[in-house]
Design a protein around this motif. Sequence first.
Motif, short mmCIF file in Angstrom:
data_model
loop_
_atom_site.label_atom_id
_atom_site.label_comp_id
_atom_site.label_asym_id
_atom_site.label_seq_id
_atom_site.Cartn_x
_atom_site.Cartn_y
_atom_site.Cartn_z
N ARG A 132 0.82 -1.21 0.00
CA ARG A 132 0.00 0.00 0.00
C ARG A 132 0.86 1.27 0.00
NH1 ARG A 132 -3.91 -2.61 3.58
NH2 ARG A 132 -5.71 -3.20 2.30
N ARG A 133 2.12 1.14 0.27
CA ARG A 133 3.03 2.29 0.12
C ARG A 133 3.61 2.23 -1.29
NH1 ARG A 133 3.79 4.71 5.14
NH2 ARG A 133 3.35 3.36 6.92
N LEU A 167 3.35 4.54 -3.87
CA LEU A 167 3.65 5.76 -4.62
C LEU A 167 5.11 6.14 -4.46
CD1 LEU A 167 2.57 8.17 -6.29
CD2 LEU A 167 2.20 9.36 -4.10
N GLN A 224 0.75 5.32 3.58
CA GLN A 224 0.05 4.23 2.90
C GLN A 224 -1.07 4.82 2.03
OE1 GLN A 224 -1.46 1.50 5.86
NE2 GLN A 224 0.17 0.04 5.45
N MET A 225 -1.33 4.18 0.90
CA MET A 225 -2.50 4.55 0.11
C MET A 225 -3.76 4.10 0.83
SD MET A 225 -1.38 6.03 -2.72
CE MET A 225 -0.27 6.83 -1.55
N THR A 226 -4.86 4.79 0.56
CA THR A 226 -6.15 4.42 1.12
C THR A 226 -6.55 3.04 0.62
OG1 THR A 226 -6.75 6.76 1.04
CG2 THR A 226 -8.53 5.19 1.42
N GLY A 259 -10.85 5.41 -1.24
CA GLY A 259 -9.81 5.08 -2.20
C GLY A 259 -10.24 5.32 -3.63
N GLU A 303 -10.86 9.01 -4.40
CA GLU A 303 -9.63 9.75 -4.65
C GLU A 303 -9.12 9.50 -6.06
OE1 GLU A 303 -5.33 10.71 -2.56
OE2 GLU A 303 -6.36 8.84 -2.06
N LEU A 317 -2.74 10.81 -2.86
CA LEU A 317 -2.62 11.01 -4.30
C LEU A 317 -3.05 12.42 -4.70
CD1 LEU A 317 -3.92 7.59 -5.65
CD2 LEU A 317 -1.60 8.50 -5.84
#
Length: 317
Positions: free
Chosen positions: A49-50, A52, A233-235, A261, A264, A294
């Motif tokens: 989830r990390r 990016l 972390q990303m949603t 998520g 976004e 994001l």
Amino acid sequence: MTLVVAAGSASELFARACHAVLSGGQPVAPRDVPTLEVLGASLTLTDPRRRLVDVPPARVINPAFAVAEAMWIVSGSDDPWIYLYNERLADYADDGRLMGAYGPRMRRWHGTTDQLALAREALTDDPETRRAVIQLYDPAADARGYKDVPCTLGYRFFLRDGLLHMHTTMRSQDLWLGFCYDIFTATILQELLAGWLGTGLGSYRLSVDSLHLYAHDVPKARQIPADADPGPQMTPLAIPWQTLDDVLAQVIAGTALAGPGLAEFACVLASYRARKDGDLAGAGAIAASHDGPLATALRRWYQRADRARHIAEEPSR
């Protein structure tokens, strides 16, 4: 000797891989294009989830293109709308079409087979299977001399101890440009599949035959810090399998959706389209309507692009 690198975030993994290629890479020039190359690399992301890669100011990617490409691939598309988010892709097209597009190969191999559905079924029927495979390289198509030939050979998935692990094999990986977007898409695919199976997220492992930096990117890579910030972390993402294609179409259209998520994702795409239409204020307002990582990265990317344009427009002295 195989290069082995692991990290908790894509930014850290990218930074460590850059330093490894800079220190241990060898000069080669396939198609007369100079690169610095490591033959044989194993890169592991322990927290998918990390996903990016964001290492400002040296490496700031376009999060709108990252989202657009992921939706384009997972939906099975090879439609030219993707050029809106990255005009340079059109340079690799034959008669307007990217012949190596991953989406059709994954979702309708030779027009008949949804490999994503088969992987889901294989893991549902036998959670410990070793047969959850998505094949992307197609020798029947890829030896014809098209401009666009897939760098990714295939994906494999393994469910162990309640966690879904994903393995990707690539014949070639441009570390500076391709890695940042490829890892974003692949780990979204991993997370969606984990959701359909009701499992947790395991590690993401990338095996690359030729991991390289193009010579013109080497000076920029030298500006990457050895220890990058891992970033947030990303949603979490979740889309019911039965409505996957409908939901992806809504995201691509920028439709407001339930679930932070996906909302976004839709926000980022709608904002970027407004900016491409010349509505800078509207694009900024849309991006500001969401506080996720994001949307935050997109606002920062706009600021960077605006500064670069301002500098380019300044009269010479």
